[in-house]
Design a protein around this motif. Structure first.
Motif, mmCIF file in Angstrom:
data_model
loop_
_atom_site.group_PDB
_atom_site.id
_atom_site.type_symbol
_atom_site.label_atom_id
_atom_site.label_comp_id
_atom_site.label_asym_id
_atom_site.label_seq_id
_atom_site.Cartn_x
_atom_site.Cartn_y
_atom_site.Cartn_z
ATOM 1 N N ARG A 146 68.176 26.306 28.968
ATOM 2 C CA ARG A 146 68.260 27.683 28.263
ATOM 3 C C ARG A 146 69.404 28.293 28.768
ATOM 4 N NH1 ARG A 146 63.228 30.206 25.249
ATOM 5 N NH2 ARG A 146 62.070 28.278 25.244
ATOM 6 N N SER A 158 67.320 30.132 17.258
ATOM 7 C CA SER A 158 66.267 30.970 17.312
ATOM 8 C C SER A 158 65.206 30.485 16.186
ATOM 9 C CB SER A 158 66.747 32.328 16.565
ATOM 10 O OG SER A 158 65.704 33.247 16.537
ATOM 11 N N LEU A 198 63.442 27.723 18.554
ATOM 12 C CA LEU A 198 62.191 28.188 19.544
ATOM 13 C C LEU A 198 61.181 28.624 18.817
ATOM 14 C CD1 LEU A 198 65.006 30.140 21.819
ATOM 15 C CD2 LEU A 198 64.015 27.797 22.161
ATOM 16 N N SER A 199 61.174 29.140 17.688
ATOM 17 C CA SER A 199 59.908 29.815 16.982
ATOM 18 C C SER A 199 59.245 28.614 16.565
ATOM 19 C CB SER A 199 60.549 30.401 15.701
ATOM 20 O OG SER A 199 59.357 31.018 15.139
ATOM 21 N N ALA A 219 59.124 25.401 17.577
ATOM 22 C CA ALA A 219 58.752 24.624 19.124
ATOM 23 C C ALA A 219 57.532 25.496 19.415
ATOM 24 C CB ALA A 219 59.914 24.579 19.941
ATOM 25 N N SER A 220 57.504 26.843 19.327
ATOM 26 C CA SER A 220 56.218 27.605 19.754
ATOM 27 C C SER A 220 55.057 27.279 18.897
ATOM 28 C CB SER A 220 56.719 28.904 19.917
ATOM 29 O OG SER A 220 55.663 29.985 20.363
ATOM 30 N N GLN A 221 55.363 27.330 17.529
ATOM 31 C CA GLN A 221 54.191 26.919 16.409
ATOM 32 C C GLN A 221 53.745 25.767 16.648
ATOM 33 O OE1 GLN A 221 55.960 27.272 12.348
ATOM 34 N NE2 GLN A 221 53.486 27.154 11.731
ATOM 35 N N ARG A 229 53.753 23.903 19.751
ATOM 36 C CA ARG A 229 52.845 23.760 20.705
ATOM 37 C C ARG A 229 51.358 24.494 20.412
ATOM 38 N NH1 ARG A 229 57.493 24.796 23.244
ATOM 39 N NH2 ARG A 229 57.400 27.076 22.980
ATOM 40 N N GLU A 230 51.411 25.667 19.601
ATOM 41 C CA GLU A 230 50.167 26.265 19.546
ATOM 42 C C GLU A 230 49.424 25.315 18.467
ATOM 43 O OE1 GLU A 230 47.052 28.941 19.470
ATOM 44 O OE2 GLU A 230 48.674 28.602 20.923
ATOM 45 N N ARG A 234 47.733 22.334 20.639
ATOM 46 C CA ARG A 234 46.792 23.070 21.524
ATOM 47 C C ARG A 234 45.767 22.890 20.852
ATOM 48 N NH1 ARG A 234 43.874 27.125 22.716
ATOM 49 N NH2 ARG A 234 44.866 28.393 21.017
#
Length: 157
Positions: free
Chosen positions: A74, A95, A98-99, A101-103, A105-106, A109
């Motif tokens: 980063r 941006s 990153l958004s 990738a976060s989605q 990951r969730e 999970r």
């Protein structure tokens, strides 16, 4: 300093691949929720292929950063943006990545939790079918089989 030539197309390709990956995760979640597990193996294969594509693209991004003497993290990306202040398209793509990738990951999970719940449900069903609480404990601490062998008659009266 080099131009955005390598970085921008790579990040845009990562965004597209990550969106496809999220779509597969959403489909996986839907299948798991509805109990439609027949096609999960094919879906897992698609996810694995896409994960390989994402890893390849990330490696290309790392190479683009390294070509400019930057680290593949980063801080390296931040330094890249500092060196390319007018690269608004690349900044927007980063941006988005990153958004997404976060989605992903969730979703991953949550899908893991759904799989755990399904495994617990299957284990409980197996226990019910075998008529035992310890049906899945195949061996006891002494190394002996712990599956029930039916009712026993005690001769120690």
């Amino acid at each position: 300093m080099a131009t955005t030539t390598g970085f921008l197309p790579t990040v845009e390709a990562e965004v597209a691949a990550a969106r496809r990956f999220v779509s597969l995760l959403e489909l996986e979640q839907e299948m798991l929720t509805k109990g439609e597990v027949d096609h999960l193996l094919a879906l897992v294969q698609q996810k694995n292929e896409l994960a390989l594509t994402l890893a390849t693209l990330a490696d290309q991004r790392h190479q683009a950063l390294a070509a400019e003497g930057l680290k593949a993290d980063r801080l390296g990306v931040s330094a890249w943006f500092a060196a390319h202040p007018t690269a608004s398209r690349a900044r927007a793509a980063w941006s988005s990545l990153l958004s997404i990738a976060s989605q992903a990951r969730e979703l991953n999970r949550l899908n893991g939790e759904l799989i755990q719940m399904r495994m617990q449900h299957n284990a409980q069903a197996l226990e019910a079918l075998l008529g035992t609480h310890n049906a899945l404990g195949l061996y006891g601490p002494d190394g002996q089989n712990t599956l029930p062998s039916g009712p026993r008659i005690s001769d120690s009266a």
